[in-house]
Enzyme design. Structure first.
Site, PDB file in Angstrom:
ATOM      1  N   GLY A  52      18.935  18.408 -27.844  1.00  0.00           N
ATOM      2  CA  GLY A  52      18.848  17.227 -28.696  1.00  0.00           C
ATOM      3  C   GLY A  52      19.231  15.946 -27.972  1.00  0.00           C
ATOM      4  O   GLY A  52      18.491  14.953 -28.007  1.00  0.00           O
ATOM      5  N   ARG A  82       9.764  15.912 -34.407  1.00  0.00           N
ATOM      6  CA  ARG A  82       9.624  17.287 -34.897  1.00  0.00           C
ATOM      7  C   ARG A  82       8.538  17.417 -35.950  1.00  0.00           C
ATOM      8  O   ARG A  82       7.915  18.472 -36.076  1.00  0.00           O
ATOM      9  CB  ARG A  82      10.954  17.780 -35.468  1.00  0.00           C
ATOM     10  CG  ARG A  82      11.934  18.110 -34.363  1.00  0.00           C
ATOM     11  CD  ARG A  82      13.190  18.695 -34.913  1.00  0.00           C
ATOM     12  NE  ARG A  82      13.902  19.434 -33.862  1.00  0.00           N
ATOM     13  CZ  ARG A  82      15.148  19.849 -33.973  1.00  0.00           C
ATOM     14  NH1 ARG A  82      15.830  19.607 -35.071  1.00  0.00           N
ATOM     15  NH2 ARG A  82      15.717  20.511 -32.995  1.00  0.00           N
ATOM     16  N   GLY A  88      19.188  24.851 -29.396  1.00  0.00           N
ATOM     17  CA  GLY A  88      19.815  26.169 -29.321  1.00  0.00           C
ATOM     18  C   GLY A  88      18.796  27.272 -29.080  1.00  0.00           C
ATOM     19  O   GLY A  88      19.028  28.195 -28.303  1.00  0.00           O
ATOM     20  N   LYS A 135      30.016  20.378 -22.456  1.00  0.00           N
ATOM     21  CA  LYS A 135      30.896  21.514 -22.188  1.00  0.00           C
ATOM     22  C   LYS A 135      30.211  22.691 -21.511  1.00  0.00           C
ATOM     23  O   LYS A 135      29.071  23.011 -21.809  1.00  0.00           O
ATOM     24  CB  LYS A 135      31.476  22.022 -23.511  1.00  0.00           C
ATOM     25  CG  LYS A 135      32.400  21.047 -24.172  1.00  0.00           C
ATOM     26  CD  LYS A 135      32.912  21.689 -25.431  1.00  0.00           C
ATOM     27  CE  LYS A 135      33.858  20.767 -26.180  1.00  0.00           C
ATOM     28  NZ  LYS A 135      34.114  21.342 -27.503  1.00  0.00           N
TER      29      LYS A 135
HETATM   30  P1  ADP Z   1      22.046  18.603 -25.379  1.00  0.00           P
HETATM   31  O1  ADP Z   1      22.120  18.155 -26.817  1.00  0.00           O
HETATM   32  O2  ADP Z   1      20.956  17.923 -24.629  1.00  0.00           O
HETATM   33  O3  ADP Z   1      22.030  20.096 -25.240  1.00  0.00           O
HETATM   34  P2  ADP Z   1      24.905  18.456 -25.090  1.00  0.00           P
HETATM   35  O4  ADP Z   1      25.052  18.379 -26.575  1.00  0.00           O
HETATM   36  O5  ADP Z   1      25.346  19.672 -24.422  1.00  0.00           O
HETATM   37  O6  ADP Z   1      23.405  18.089 -24.673  1.00  0.00           O
HETATM   38  O7  ADP Z   1      25.736  17.284 -24.413  1.00  0.00           O
HETATM   39  C1  ADP Z   1      25.537  15.929 -24.705  1.00  0.00           C
HETATM   40  C2  ADP Z   1      26.841  15.176 -24.752  1.00  0.00           C
HETATM   41  O8  ADP Z   1      27.584  15.353 -23.554  1.00  0.00           O
HETATM   42  C3  ADP Z   1      26.589  13.692 -24.880  1.00  0.00           C
HETATM   43  O9  ADP Z   1      27.069  13.260 -26.138  1.00  0.00           O
HETATM   44  C4  ADP Z   1      27.390  13.086 -23.723  1.00  0.00           C
HETATM   45  O10 ADP Z   1      28.094  11.912 -24.103  1.00  0.00           O
HETATM   46  C5  ADP Z   1      28.346  14.193 -23.368  1.00  0.00           C
HETATM   47  N1  ADP Z   1      28.815  14.088 -21.973  1.00  0.00           N
HETATM   48  C6  ADP Z   1      28.071  14.098 -20.859  1.00  0.00           C
HETATM   49  N2  ADP Z   1      28.824  13.911 -19.763  1.00  0.00           N
HETATM   50  C7  ADP Z   1      30.106  13.787 -20.182  1.00  0.00           C
HETATM   51  C8  ADP Z   1      31.357  13.572 -19.532  1.00  0.00           C
HETATM   52  N3  ADP Z   1      31.436  13.433 -18.212  1.00  0.00           N
HETATM   53  N4  ADP Z   1      32.466  13.498 -20.294  1.00  0.00           N
HETATM   54  C9  ADP Z   1      32.369  13.616 -21.649  1.00  0.00           C
HETATM   55  N5  ADP Z   1      31.233  13.836 -22.331  1.00  0.00           N
HETATM   56  C10 ADP Z   1      30.108  13.916 -21.602  1.00  0.00           C
HETATM   57 MG    MG Z   2      23.739  18.069 -28.186  1.00  0.00          MG
END
Ligand code: ADP
Ligand code: MG
Length: 392
Positions: free
Chosen positions: A349, A36, A372, A197
């Site tokens: 992230g 960043r 976000g 989620k």
């Molecule tokens: P980003 O930061 O890229 O937007 P998120 O924060 O939405 O991504 O999601 C990342 C998290 O989702 C990771 O910590 C990962 O461990 C978790 N994750 C991915 N698949 C699963 C799963 N099947 N069950 C539980 N957690 C999961």
């Molecule tokens: Mg995340």
């Protein structure tokens, strides 16, 4: 509509307050990932070259309106100093007489970094008095903090209302590239969504379902969709209250002719720390097992679709990639995204961390620095920190 660029500002001999997003990970008092910081260098260098004095402001972590020593920007200032090869002064305060004096004393080409904006409760409250104190420090305001542009805070909105406001290069770049994804993507447009989620990303899923040609779901969010479609999901992370929304999303994708690809197999275990992992077809899950990654057939299925795409947007890991037994799905998809001839954009992230882990960052066309903020932009929402900047 493009926003007024900082390149149009007459900055010679002026004090310019630059809102940057230097909210970087720290460990033992040093910066562990300076992506960043590096992303803002073109704007900072250009302003310095044009004879401006810079006052930099960022937030760091969540100190919640109080001074918290471990969230001091000192290590960030030190890293910036190395990257720019140029001194960066700090005063250990966000506002106040010492800060004002240091700001007024700045000469062209000098840099002062304010302490963590979120040490002051006025920042997140977009407090008018705090905004005025910030605005008093400078003559011109430049926002290059795309990652904070979805927040209506003092440093992103309040101060922009009180000084001539311009957009920095990083901010302009992000808005233009993500804007094009919505407006004129090269087709087929394929979105790959994952992460923990559905609830975090339902709005963006709904929006993307209206615009993409194919929607590929993995990670925890696919579990809820698979459950909605009648599969046994065992003890997998699912959001029962979103099953109905997931079903509606699948139905609306079908009606629009959007191809919805879901995992066909998975890496499962009894718990996240279980060494005994198994690959099973979706539908063959034991009630005591949970899905922690997509399986190899799913990687192949997703990769075949990704290989045909004109545009790819990827957000959210395909599994718990932080744990070696559950990383293969995310790493596999990362490699396919990198190999794809289409225009590739990755945001989020954890997704960026996964890209780094896969070692393919260089082969992605655009890595969005705003998690976000990039999702809100793709939801078609106007970001307050962008809206407040006058149009070009
Ligand atoms: P980003 O930061 O890229 O937007 P998120 O924060 O939405 O991504 O999601 C990342 C998290 O989702 C990771 O910590 C990962 O461990 C978790 N994750 C991915 N698949 C699963 C799963 N099947 N069950 C539980 N957690 C999961
Ligand atoms: Mg995340």
């Amino acid at each position: 509509m493009t926003k007024r660029s900082f390149e149009e500002a007459d900055v010679r001999g002026k004090r310019v307050l630059v809102r940057v997003d230097f909210n970087v990970p720290l460990s033992d008092g040093s910066v562990t990932d300076d992506t960043r910081i590096r992303a803002a260098l073109p704007t900072l260098q250009s302003l310095l070259d044009r004879g401006a004095a810079l006052i930099l402001a960022t937030h760091l972590g969540r100190p919640k309106g109080k001074t918290v020593a471990k969230y001091s920007v000192a290590p960030v200032a030190a890293r910036l100093e190395e990257l720019l090869g140029h001194p960066v002064k700090t005063v250990g305060a966000v506002t106040g007489p010492n800060v004002e004096r240091a700001a007024l004393d700045l000469k062209p080409g000098e840099i002062l970094m304010l302490e963590n904006l979120r040490f002051d409760p006025g920042e997140e409250a977009n407090d008018p008095e705090f905004s005025r104190e910030l605005a008093r420090l400078a003559e011109i305001y430049v926002n290059d903090a795309f990652g904070a542009a979805h927040r209506a805070h003092a440093s992103t909105v309040g101060v922009a209302e009180r000084l001539p406001a311009f957009a920095g290069r990083l901010l302009l770049n992000e808005v233009s590239i993500l804007g094009k994804l919505l407006a004129e993507p090269k087709r087929p447009f394929v979105a790959v969504l994952g992460g923990a989620k559905v609830s975090d990303k339902l709005a963006v899923l709904d929006q993307l379902a209206m615009r993409v040609d194919a929607l590929l779901l993995g990670g925890g969010m696919a579990n809820t969709m698979l459950l909605a479609l009648g599969n046994e999901m065992g003890t997998s992370l699912v959001e029962g209250d979103l099953v109905e929304s997931a079903r509606r999303l699948a139905e609306s994708a079908r009606q629009r002719g959007v191809e919805l690809l879901l995992p066909v197999d998975a890496i499962v275990a009894r718990s996240i720390d279980d060494e005994q992992v198994e690959t099973v077809a979706i539908g063959d899950l034991h009630p005591e097992q949970a899905v922690f990654d997509i399986g190899p057939e799913t990687v192949d299925l997703f990769c075949a679709k990704i290989a045909t795409a004109g545009t790819i947007f990827w957000n959210g890991p395909m599994g718990v990639f932080e744990k070696a037994p559950f990383a293969a799905g995310t790493m596999g998809v990362a490699r396919c995204v990198a190999d794809s001839p289409g225009f590739t954009v990755v945001g989020g992230g954890d997704s960026i961390a996964a890209i780094e882990q896969a070692g393919i960052g260089e082969r992605i066309d655009h890595i969005s620095t705003g998690g976000g903020a990039s999702l809100e932009l793709l939801e078609g929402r106007e970001l307050p920190g962008v809206a407040v900047i006058p149009d070009a």
